[in-house]
Design an enzyme around this catalytic site. Structure first.
Site, PDB file in Angstrom:
ATOM      1  N   ASP A  38       0.831  -1.212   0.000  1.00  0.00           N
ATOM      2  CA  ASP A  38       0.000   0.000   0.000  1.00  0.00           C
ATOM      3  C   ASP A  38       0.862   1.257   0.000  1.00  0.00           C
ATOM      4  OD1 ASP A  38      -2.201  -1.562   0.112  1.00  0.00           O
ATOM      5  OD2 ASP A  38      -2.640  -1.208   2.237  1.00  0.00           O
ATOM      6  N   SER A  83     -12.875 -22.554 -32.339  1.00  0.00           N
ATOM      7  CA  SER A  83     -13.437 -23.341 -31.235  1.00  0.00           C
ATOM      8  C   SER A  83     -12.879 -24.756 -31.346  1.00  0.00           C
ATOM      9  CB  SER A  83     -14.956 -23.299 -31.262  1.00  0.00           C
ATOM     10  OG  SER A  83     -15.406 -23.894 -32.440  1.00  0.00           O
ATOM     11  N   GLU A 117      -3.882 -29.951 -21.452  1.00  0.00           N
ATOM     12  CA  GLU A 117      -4.144 -28.851 -20.518  1.00  0.00           C
ATOM     13  C   GLU A 117      -5.542 -28.985 -19.948  1.00  0.00           C
ATOM     14  OE1 GLU A 117      -4.022 -25.253 -22.836  1.00  0.00           O
ATOM     15  OE2 GLU A 117      -2.300 -26.027 -23.916  1.00  0.00           O
ATOM     16  N   LYS A 119      -9.239 -27.817 -19.299  1.00  0.00           N
ATOM     17  CA  LYS A 119     -10.144 -26.919 -20.021  1.00  0.00           C
ATOM     18  C   LYS A 119     -10.925 -26.113 -18.996  1.00  0.00           C
ATOM     19  CE  LYS A 119     -13.526 -26.738 -23.762  1.00  0.00           C
ATOM     20  NZ  LYS A 119     -14.402 -25.743 -23.165  1.00  0.00           N
ATOM     21  N   ASP A 121     -13.507 -23.466 -17.458  1.00  0.00           N
ATOM     22  CA  ASP A 121     -14.851 -23.071 -17.855  1.00  0.00           C
ATOM     23  C   ASP A 121     -15.026 -21.593 -17.547  1.00  0.00           C
ATOM     24  OD1 ASP A 121     -17.312 -23.316 -18.885  1.00  0.00           O
ATOM     25  OD2 ASP A 121     -18.206 -24.331 -17.172  1.00  0.00           O
ATOM     26  N   ARG A 140     -13.892 -13.336 -27.312  1.00  0.00           N
ATOM     27  CA  ARG A 140     -13.789 -14.123 -28.530  1.00  0.00           C
ATOM     28  C   ARG A 140     -14.848 -13.699 -29.551  1.00  0.00           C
ATOM     29  NH1 ARG A 140     -16.191 -19.229 -29.710  1.00  0.00           N
ATOM     30  NH2 ARG A 140     -15.294 -19.968 -31.558  1.00  0.00           N
ATOM     31  N   GLU A 184      -8.206 -17.916 -20.928  1.00  0.00           N
ATOM     32  CA  GLU A 184      -9.550 -18.056 -20.390  1.00  0.00           C
ATOM     33  C   GLU A 184      -9.642 -17.252 -19.090  1.00  0.00           C
ATOM     34  OE1 GLU A 184     -11.534 -19.808 -22.279  1.00  0.00           O
ATOM     35  OE2 GLU A 184     -13.169 -20.619 -21.063  1.00  0.00           O
ATOM     36  N   TYR A 237      -3.493 -19.805 -22.623  1.00  0.00           N
ATOM     37  CA  TYR A 237      -3.277 -21.129 -23.195  1.00  0.00           C
ATOM     38  C   TYR A 237      -2.761 -21.117 -24.627  1.00  0.00           C
ATOM     39  CZ  TYR A 237      -8.097 -20.238 -24.760  1.00  0.00           C
ATOM     40  OH  TYR A 237      -9.220 -19.682 -25.291  1.00  0.00           O
ATOM     41  N   LYS A 301      -3.785 -31.011 -27.505  1.00  0.00           N
ATOM     42  CA  LYS A 301      -3.303 -30.350 -28.725  1.00  0.00           C
ATOM     43  C   LYS A 301      -2.070 -31.082 -29.230  1.00  0.00           C
ATOM     44  CE  LYS A 301      -4.833 -26.021 -26.714  1.00  0.00           C
ATOM     45  NZ  LYS A 301      -4.453 -24.829 -25.943  1.00  0.00           N
ATOM     46  N   LYS A 325     -14.230 -33.819 -22.828  1.00  0.00           N
ATOM     47  CA  LYS A 325     -15.017 -33.330 -21.696  1.00  0.00           C
ATOM     48  C   LYS A 325     -15.102 -34.334 -20.549  1.00  0.00           C
ATOM     49  CE  LYS A 325     -16.788 -29.423 -23.465  1.00  0.00           C
ATOM     50  NZ  LYS A 325     -18.200 -29.222 -23.685  1.00  0.00           N
ATOM     51  N   CYS A 419     -45.830 -26.668  12.283  1.00  0.00           N
ATOM     52  CA  CYS A 419     -44.680 -27.551  12.102  1.00  0.00           C
ATOM     53  C   CYS A 419     -45.162 -28.921  11.619  1.00  0.00           C
ATOM     54  CB  CYS A 419     -43.913 -27.694  13.411  1.00  0.00           C
ATOM     55  SG  CYS A 419     -42.655 -28.994  13.345  1.00  0.00           S
ATOM     56  N   CYS A 422     -44.380 -31.536  14.708  1.00  0.00           N
ATOM     57  CA  CYS A 422     -45.033 -31.502  16.020  1.00  0.00           C
ATOM     58  C   CYS A 422     -46.313 -30.679  16.041  1.00  0.00           C
ATOM     59  CB  CYS A 422     -44.061 -30.981  17.076  1.00  0.00           C
ATOM     60  SG  CYS A 422     -43.752 -29.216  16.933  1.00  0.00           S
ATOM     61  N   CYS A 435     -40.015 -23.594  13.653  1.00  0.00           N
ATOM     62  CA  CYS A 435     -41.004 -24.272  14.485  1.00  0.00           C
ATOM     63  C   CYS A 435     -40.816 -23.752  15.899  1.00  0.00           C
ATOM     64  CB  CYS A 435     -40.769 -25.788  14.431  1.00  0.00           C
ATOM     65  SG  CYS A 435     -41.402 -26.662  15.877  1.00  0.00           S
ATOM     66  N   CYS A 441     -40.548 -30.632  20.205  1.00  0.00           N
ATOM     67  CA  CYS A 441     -40.702 -31.083  18.811  1.00  0.00           C
ATOM     68  C   CYS A 441     -39.726 -32.239  18.581  1.00  0.00           C
ATOM     69  CB  CYS A 441     -40.406 -29.939  17.845  1.00  0.00           C
ATOM     70  SG  CYS A 441     -40.355 -30.480  16.114  1.00  0.00           S
TER      71      CYS A 441
HETATM   72  S1  IVH Z   1      -7.508 -23.789 -27.061  1.00  0.00           S
HETATM   73  C1  IVH Z   1      -7.717 -23.890 -31.334  1.00  0.00           C
HETATM   74  N1  IVH Z   1      -7.131 -24.365 -24.532  1.00  0.00           N
HETATM   75  O1  IVH Z   1     -12.618 -23.687 -24.828  1.00  0.00           O
HETATM   76  C2  IVH Z   1      -7.626 -23.766 -29.881  1.00  0.00           C
HETATM   77  N2  IVH Z   1      -9.235 -23.504 -25.192  1.00  0.00           N
HETATM   78  O2  IVH Z   1     -14.331 -24.846 -26.970  1.00  0.00           O
HETATM   79  C3  IVH Z   1      -8.768 -23.064 -29.311  1.00  0.00           C
HETATM   80  N3  IVH Z   1     -10.822 -23.213 -23.346  1.00  0.00           N
HETATM   81  O3  IVH Z   1     -13.002 -20.861 -26.859  1.00  0.00           O
HETATM   82  C4  IVH Z   1      -8.791 -22.940 -27.879  1.00  0.00           C
HETATM   83  N4  IVH Z   1      -9.493 -23.924 -21.741  1.00  0.00           N
HETATM   84  O4  IVH Z   1     -12.712 -20.551 -24.335  1.00  0.00           O
HETATM   85  C5  IVH Z   1      -7.990 -23.903 -25.441  1.00  0.00           C
HETATM   86  N5  IVH Z   1      -6.653 -24.880 -22.323  1.00  0.00           N
HETATM   87  C6  IVH Z   1      -7.501 -24.418 -23.239  1.00  0.00           C
HETATM   88  C7  IVH Z   1      -8.807 -23.994 -22.899  1.00  0.00           C
HETATM   89  C8  IVH Z   1      -9.653 -23.554 -23.924  1.00  0.00           C
HETATM   90  C9  IVH Z   1     -10.693 -23.438 -22.029  1.00  0.00           C
HETATM   91  C10 IVH Z   1     -12.042 -22.716 -23.998  1.00  0.00           C
HETATM   92  C11 IVH Z   1     -11.848 -21.511 -24.862  1.00  0.00           C
HETATM   93  C12 IVH Z   1     -12.322 -21.886 -26.232  1.00  0.00           C
HETATM   94  C13 IVH Z   1     -13.219 -23.043 -25.921  1.00  0.00           C
HETATM   95  C14 IVH Z   1     -13.298 -23.961 -27.107  1.00  0.00           C
END
Ligand code: IVH
Length: 676
Positions: A38, A83, A117, A119, A121, A140, A184, A237, A301, A325, A419, A422, A435, A441
């Site tokens: 600070d 995607s 990696e 994924k 959310d 995106r 992300e 990523y 990948k 997934k 209640c 009771c 209650c 009770c």
């Molecule tokens: S790679 C061509 N890596 O998933 C590569 N995407 O369904 C494109 N996401 O729009 C994305 N974790 O929002 C990549 N480790 C990760 C990810 C990731 C989450 C999401 C991202 C993308 C969506 C694709």
């Protein structure tokens, strides 16, 4: 001070603050206290105010955007943000791997190297760095054009405003001329829960659904000041286009952006072949529950960028990557009925009884609806089709109702006015219906007894809820003390009991007669007195008699006991029934031990806070001195503090203490108090 000297100091401050930011937000290992941080920030703000010419857009003071926007501008991605193709089953993942090999004309028994990696959310974003400075950031969008959320992304602490800040090194890597980083943005689960609690307390609508939507909502705020209040985080990523660097593999790319100070998920790995992929997927699915962010799968990948180029793109998703997934955590089912449960405190809780449904291996048959307001907000009715979800360690809950499928004639739920167990009147306090039957009770009685016997209370081994239910229903136990008057013959008359099990239970009950004072106090089930509070009471008062006789003032003088808890303790011991139970416990041989009382010294009952640096002792030594004299040393400023000790260059806590009008002394005075 002239502009030149100021400029030098500003530069120094910025690089120091950037380093602390990096250590704190990216590495999670800060090396300075908040107060020191600070102090640096305030000094920099002060200088920038005096020399506005010297303000730069990447200064750490520029995190919070200015005026709210009318609407977001559009930003075109120089390379489309693609995607991912999905696999939901192992078979589909195996097909992906085979497809990759066929496309590369590789023998099927060879192993591809994959970068694997988590994924996350959250929400995909692109960050643009020009000569190392963060200049633009976008969502995106449709993959080609996204929204300009630069101001909002600037507020995300783990996004560096300038690259190359790495612990111990000034510029770890040659800064690229131009770099697009993709990642992300997400809201950590803890923050998500906290945010929901705060919103609830403030009477605002709660983010009903997921952390993902909360993250999206937070990032897409036209007023960046709101985004700044949400502790968003990011994992990077990949990259888009880059000038001034070149790579051979995806993992090299990740290493590179990491070396520039960007945050990369620590679980990114190199895995070999489909076997490696399957194992990684299983490992991450197990890890997932313990993480502070939501994962919905793993991303695989092809690691070699040359192979990626050969594989190419299939309309909107690359042939070289796959989202594999996890089993869904949501399912749809039907609410058969809404029943009302009665808890230990008498609180009535509506519970949705569901058509059984399996979510990630666990069968779900019921979901709590908390209270009437929650039922109203979600508008859940018996007969509705609903989406149920199970997230992390969270108990199953109804995410939403599928209104389109609501059958005709279903009625809204209404809490009963008597209640259901009771028949006593129901009373509403705040959002909760209670209650009023108290321990007459049976439902409240059963819960109270189960709590009394539980592991962290009296620890009566082997006494489960179903046994308590049996004993209460048969009239054998009418209060917690009744457990100690159970007779073997009576138990044996009940169903499912035999010689051996009855002997075992009676032995366990006998064994529980010598608890520490704090366990006993916890076991009594006083409103607002959890384990921690029970320990405090035992330490402060030393015996059950002293706790029973404690006055309101004495209770309130105890650190951490607020008016509500004090009142509830007073109410509990005012109740004749409760005192009778304690007498009954004593008579049957339950030992009411004494506890060692907190040492009384010159600081007994006092609370201290230290801020700034001290000359003669370290922070820890100072705290020990306070504790040795029976006082308490704490870290946060509150009205309850007896005394604030301000050392050299005290931080924001000092200002706060001043604003609250607390007693503030300096180190010399403190030394006199402790006789140094
Ligand atoms: S790679 C061509 N890596 O998933 C590569 N995407 O369904 C494109 N996401 O729009 C994305 N974790 O929002 C990549 N480790 C990760 C990810 C990731 C989450 C999401 C991202 C993308 C969506 C694709």
């Amino acid at each position: 001070m002239d502009e030149k000297t100021a400029g030098i100091e500003i530069e120094k401050l910025r690089s120091e603050i950037n380093l602390h930011n990096y250590r704190y937000y990216v590495l999670d290992s800060p090396v300075v206290t908040d107060a020191e941080y600070d102090r640096l920030m305030r000094r920099l703000e002060g200088l920038e105010k005096r020399f506005p010419n010297l303000v730069t857009p990447d200064s750490p003071t520029r995190r919070v955007g200015a005026k709210p926007l009318e609407e977001f501008g559009a930003l075109k991605h120089t390379i489309p943000m693609l995607s991912l193709g999905n696999a939901l089953t192992m078979e589909e993942a195996i097909e992906f791997d085979e497809r990759v090999k066929r496309n590369l004309k590789m023998p099927l028994n060879e192993n591809i190297e994959y970068a694997a990696e988590p994924k996350m959310d959250g929400l995909a974003v692109e960050l643009v760095y020009e000569n190392g400075v963060f200049t633009k950031g976008s969502t995106r969008g449709d993959g080609v054009i996204g929204e300009d959320v630069t101001q909002n992304l600037r507020t995300v602490r783990s996004i560096p405003l300038s690259l190359g800040v790495k612990a111990g090194e000034k510029t770890a890597n040659k800064i690229p001329k131009y770099l697009e980083v993709r990642g992300e943005v997400f809201l950590p689960l803890e923050s998500f829960k906290k945010l929901n609690k705060e919103r609830e307390a403030a009477g605002e609508s709660v983010f009903v659904d997921s952390p993902r939507n909360a993250a999206a909502g937070s990032l897409r705020q036209l007023d960046a000041r709101i985004t700044a209040k949400r502790p968003l985080d990011i994992f990077c990523y990949g990259i888009g286009s880059v000038e001034g660097a070149a790579f051979k593999t995806h993992l090299e790319t990740l290493e590179y952006i990491k070396s520039l100070g960007l945050k990369v998920n620590p679980f990114a790995r190199l895995v070999k072949g489909i076997d490696g992929v399957l194992k990684y997927h299983d490992d991450m699915e197990k890890q997932r529950e313990g993480l502070d962010y939501e994962l919905d799968g793993v991303v695989i990948k092809v690691n070699s960028l040359e192979l990626q180029a050969r594989l190419g793109i299939l309309t909107r998703s690359p042939r070289w990557a796959l989202a594999y997934k996890f089993a869904p955590k949501q399912e749809t089912t039907i609410v058969r009925n809404i029943i009302v449960g009665v808890g230990r405190t008498g609180a009535l809780t509506p519970v949705a009884m569901l058509e059984p449904v399996k979510i990630s291996g666990v069968t779900i048959e019921r979901a709590t609806l908390h209270n009437q307001d929650e039922v109203d907000r979600k508008d859940v009715r018996a007969g509705d089709s609903v989406v149920v979800q199970r997230a992390g360690d969270v108990i199953p809950e109804i995410a939403c109702v599928i209104k389109e499928r609501r059958p005709h004639g279903v009625r809204p739920f209404k809490m009963p006015d008597k209640c259901p167990v009771c028949g006593a009147a129901v009373e509403k306090i705040g959002a909760i219906h209670f209650c009023t039957g108290g321990l007459s009770c049976p439902a409240q009685l059963k819960e109270t007894i189960a709590h009394f016997a539980s592991k962290r209370a009296m620890d009566i081994d082997g006494l489960g809820a179903s046994h308590v239910e049996q004993f209460v229903d048969a009239g054998l136990v009418k209060d917690v003390a009744g457990l100690y008057y159970l007779k073997k013959d009576d138990i044996l008359k009940l169903e499912r009991w035999a010689e051996k099990s009855a002997d075992n239970l009676l032995a366990a009950i006998e064994k529980s007669k010598h608890p520490s004072l704090d366990r006993l106090v916890f076991a009594l089930g006083i409103h607002g007195v959890g384990e921690h509070m029970a320990k405090l009471l035992a330490k402060e008062f030393g015996s059950i008699e002293a706790i029973i006789n404690a006055s309101e003032d004495e209770l309130l003088a105890t650190h951490e006991i607020g008016p509500e808890t004090a009142q509830s303790i007073l109410d509990f011991f005012k109740e004749k029934h409760n005192l009778a139970v304690i007498e009954k416990l004593k008579k049957t041989g339950v030992e009411f031990k004494k506890a060692e009382r907190a040492k009384k010294g010159i600081f007994a009952g006092m609370t201290f806070l230290f801020t700034g640096s001290l000359n003669s002792f370290s922070r820890d030594e100072a705290k020990e001195l306070v504790e040795a004299e029976g006082g308490v040393a704490v870290e946060s400023v509150s009205k309850k503090l007896s005394c604030v000790v301000a050392g050299k260059e005290p931080g924001s806590k000092y200002e706060k203490a001043k604003a609250l009008g607390l007693k503030i002394i300096d180190e010399e005075e403190f030394k006199k108090m402790v006789g140094r």
